[in-house]
Design a protein around this motif. Structure first.
Motif, PDB file in Angstrom:
ATOM      1  N   VAL A   1       0.850  -1.185   0.000  1.00 29.21           N
ATOM      2  CA  VAL A   1       0.000   0.000   0.000  1.00 29.21           C
ATOM      3  C   VAL A   1       0.885   1.234   0.000  1.00 29.21           C
ATOM      4  CG1 VAL A   1      -1.807   1.285   1.216  1.00 29.21           C
ATOM      5  CG2 VAL A   1      -1.764  -1.232   1.333  1.00 29.21           C
ATOM      6  N   GLU A   2       0.701   2.089  -0.990  1.00 29.94           N
ATOM      7  CA  GLU A   2       1.402   3.372  -1.056  1.00 29.94           C
ATOM      8  C   GLU A   2       0.361   4.479  -0.958  1.00 29.94           C
ATOM      9  OE1 GLU A   2       4.522   3.894  -0.894  1.00 29.94           O
ATOM     10  OE2 GLU A   2       5.604   2.267  -1.895  1.00 29.94           O
ATOM     11  N   VAL A   3       0.512   5.348   0.030  1.00 27.81           N
ATOM     12  CA  VAL A   3      -0.345   6.520   0.167  1.00 27.81           C
ATOM     13  C   VAL A   3       0.412   7.668  -0.495  1.00 27.81           C
ATOM     14  CG1 VAL A   3      -1.520   8.076   1.763  1.00 27.81           C
ATOM     15  CG2 VAL A   3      -1.391   5.620   2.278  1.00 27.81           C
ATOM     16  N   VAL A   4      -0.137   8.182  -1.560  1.00 29.58           N
ATOM     17  CA  VAL A   4       0.561   9.147  -2.406  1.00 29.58           C
ATOM     18  C   VAL A   4       0.702  10.499  -1.698  1.00 29.58           C
ATOM     19  CG1 VAL A   4       0.466  10.400  -4.605  1.00 29.58           C
ATOM     20  CG2 VAL A   4      -0.209   7.992  -4.485  1.00 29.58           C
ATOM     21  N   SER A   5       1.907  11.027  -1.758  1.00 31.01           N
ATOM     22  CA  SER A   5       2.172  12.389  -1.297  1.00 31.01           C
ATOM     23  C   SER A   5       2.782  13.136  -2.480  1.00 31.01           C
ATOM     24  CB  SER A   5       3.115  12.380  -0.093  1.00 31.01           C
ATOM     25  OG  SER A   5       4.347  11.789  -0.430  1.00 31.01           O
TER      26      SER A   5
ATOM     27  N   HIS B   1       5.079  10.523  -8.519  1.00 28.06           N
ATOM     28  CA  HIS B   1       5.607   9.874  -9.727  1.00 28.06           C
ATOM     29  C   HIS B   1       6.067   8.454  -9.426  1.00 28.06           C
ATOM     30  CE1 HIS B   1       7.673   9.108 -13.466  1.00 28.06           C
ATOM     31  NE2 HIS B   1       8.755   8.820 -12.768  1.00 28.06           N
ATOM     32  N   ARG B   2       6.835   8.276  -8.356  1.00 26.70           N
ATOM     33  CA  ARG B   2       7.332   6.934  -8.013  1.00 26.70           C
ATOM     34  C   ARG B   2       6.172   5.987  -7.710  1.00 26.70           C
ATOM     35  NH1 ARG B   2      10.665  10.160  -5.186  1.00 26.70           N
ATOM     36  NH2 ARG B   2       9.736   9.623  -3.174  1.00 26.70           N
ATOM     37  N   ASP B   3       5.174   6.450  -6.940  1.00 33.06           N
ATOM     38  CA  ASP B   3       4.055   5.587  -6.551  1.00 33.06           C
ATOM     39  C   ASP B   3       3.172   5.216  -7.738  1.00 33.06           C
ATOM     40  OD1 ASP B   3       4.962   5.794  -3.949  1.00 33.06           O
ATOM     41  OD2 ASP B   3       3.441   7.241  -3.331  1.00 33.06           O
TER      42      ASP B   3
ATOM     43  N   PRO C   1       1.578  -9.881  -5.442  1.00 33.31           N
ATOM     44  CA  PRO C   1       0.235 -10.101  -6.006  1.00 33.31           C
ATOM     45  C   PRO C   1      -0.705  -8.898  -6.038  1.00 33.31           C
ATOM     46  CG  PRO C   1       0.780 -11.793  -4.376  1.00 33.31           C
ATOM     47  CD  PRO C   1       1.851 -10.766  -4.315  1.00 33.31           C
ATOM     48  N   TYR C   2      -0.662  -8.014  -5.022  1.00 28.49           N
ATOM     49  CA  TYR C   2      -1.628  -6.922  -4.954  1.00 28.49           C
ATOM     50  C   TYR C   2      -0.944  -5.610  -4.588  1.00 28.49           C
ATOM     51  CZ  TYR C   2      -4.782 -10.832  -4.973  1.00 28.49           C
ATOM     52  OH  TYR C   2      -5.433 -11.992  -5.334  1.00 28.49           O
ATOM     53  N   TYR C   3      -1.420  -4.542  -5.211  1.00 23.35           N
ATOM     54  CA  TYR C   3      -0.880  -3.207  -4.979  1.00 23.35           C
ATOM     55  C   TYR C   3      -2.035  -2.236  -4.856  1.00 23.35           C
ATOM     56  CZ  TYR C   3       1.679   1.153  -5.954  1.00 23.35           C
ATOM     57  OH  TYR C   3       2.209   2.427  -5.898  1.00 23.35           O
ATOM     58  N   TRP C   4      -2.013  -1.426  -3.795  1.00 24.10           N
ATOM     59  CA  TRP C   4      -2.997  -0.352  -3.640  1.00 24.10           C
ATOM     60  C   TRP C   4      -2.277   0.973  -3.651  1.00 24.10           C
ATOM     61  CZ3 TRP C   4      -6.336  -1.812   1.241  1.00 24.10           C
ATOM     62  CH2 TRP C   4      -7.078  -2.969   0.974  1.00 24.10           C
ATOM     63  N   ARG C   5      -2.782   1.895  -4.451  1.00 20.59           N
ATOM     64  CA  ARG C   5      -2.296   3.275  -4.446  1.00 20.59           C
ATOM     65  C   ARG C   5      -3.426   4.127  -3.896  1.00 20.59           C
ATOM     66  NH1 ARG C   5      -2.388   4.495  -9.585  1.00 20.59           N
ATOM     67  NH2 ARG C   5      -3.877   6.189  -9.425  1.00 20.59           N
ATOM     68  N   VAL C   6      -3.182   4.810  -2.789  1.00 21.77           N
ATOM     69  CA  VAL C   6      -4.215   5.593  -2.125  1.00 21.77           C
ATOM     70  C   VAL C   6      -3.986   7.065  -2.435  1.00 21.77           C
ATOM     71  CG1 VAL C   6      -5.338   6.130   0.071  1.00 21.77           C
ATOM     72  CG2 VAL C   6      -4.307   3.856  -0.295  1.00 21.77           C
ATOM     73  N   GLU C   7      -4.985   7.684  -3.037  1.00 18.38           N
ATOM     74  CA  GLU C   7      -4.908   9.088  -3.433  1.00 18.38           C
ATOM     75  C   GLU C   7      -5.846   9.926  -2.565  1.00 18.38           C
ATOM     76  OE1 GLU C   7      -3.109  10.429  -6.065  1.00 18.38           O
ATOM     77  OE2 GLU C   7      -2.475   8.629  -7.140  1.00 18.38           O
TER      78      GLU C   7
END
Length: 193
Positions: free
Chosen positions: A112-116, A121-123, A137-143
């Motif tokens: 899980v990456e919470v975007v700042s 760009h990296r996330d 297996p799973y990736y979450w990007r939180v905006e």
């Protein structure tokens, strides 16, 4: 202009290796390695980011089944030249090791990456590709969408080693993968609305 501290100089012409991170006590707390280059998280995090990460950690810890651990800000040794530090990860590690400094991709179920602003760009591109290539297996990007968390969920397509979008979740998230999870996204960040 100040001189670059000696510890910031790569130990070899081709740059840094993943194991080098364990021997850099002078490095800032959240230092990642991307393609052999050190990436420092130097700008202060916004309160929204901190609250989103903390709330997601608590929520995932409460819902994780036996045998699944949820960690905050631990690196993943993707290969010899990449060791990113996601905001959260769910793992199926074989045992608890209090001295662990990283996980390997085969131990990680969800990142899980919470975007700042500094990591956007990296996330959205670099880490999306690297986590998929490593087989996570799973990736979450939180905006942050008007102070409400929006989860962009991805699932690995094994044969291509690329992520396929599996949903954009607003208001609530319900999924059965990598384990049953239900999140009230509107209530996740207290004081945001």
């Amino acid at each position: 202009m100040t001189a670059v501290p000696e510890w910031m100089r790569p130990p070899r012409p081709e740059g840094w290796y993943a194991d080098d991170l364990d021997y850099l006590p002078e490095a800032p707390r959240h230092t990642e390695l991307i393609d052999g280059a050190l990436v420092f998280m130097m700008s202060p995090q916004r309160a929204w980011h901190s609250r989103a990460v903390s709330a997601l950690l608590i929520t995932l810890l409460d819902q994780a089944p036996t045998g699944v651990e949820v960690e905050r800000e631990m690196t993943i040794r993707l290969d010899d030249r990449n060791r990113p530090e996601p905001d959260l990860l769910a793992t199926r590690a074989p045992f608890y090791d209090p001295n662990r400094t990283y996980y390997t991709p085969d131990q990680v179920l969800l990142v899980v990456e919470v975007v700042s602003p500094e990591s956007a760009h990296r996330d959205r591109t670099v880490k999306l590709r690297k986590y998929a290539e490593a087989g996570i297996p799973y990736y979450w990007r939180v905006e942050d969408e008007d102070t409400s968390p929006v989860v962009h969920a991805y699932e690995l397509d094994g044969p291509t080693r690329a992520y396929a979008p599996s949903g954009i979740h607003r208001h609530e998230l319900r999924t059965s993968t990598p384990f049953p999870i239900e999140i009230d996204l509107d209530g996740l960040v207290p004081g945001a609305r």
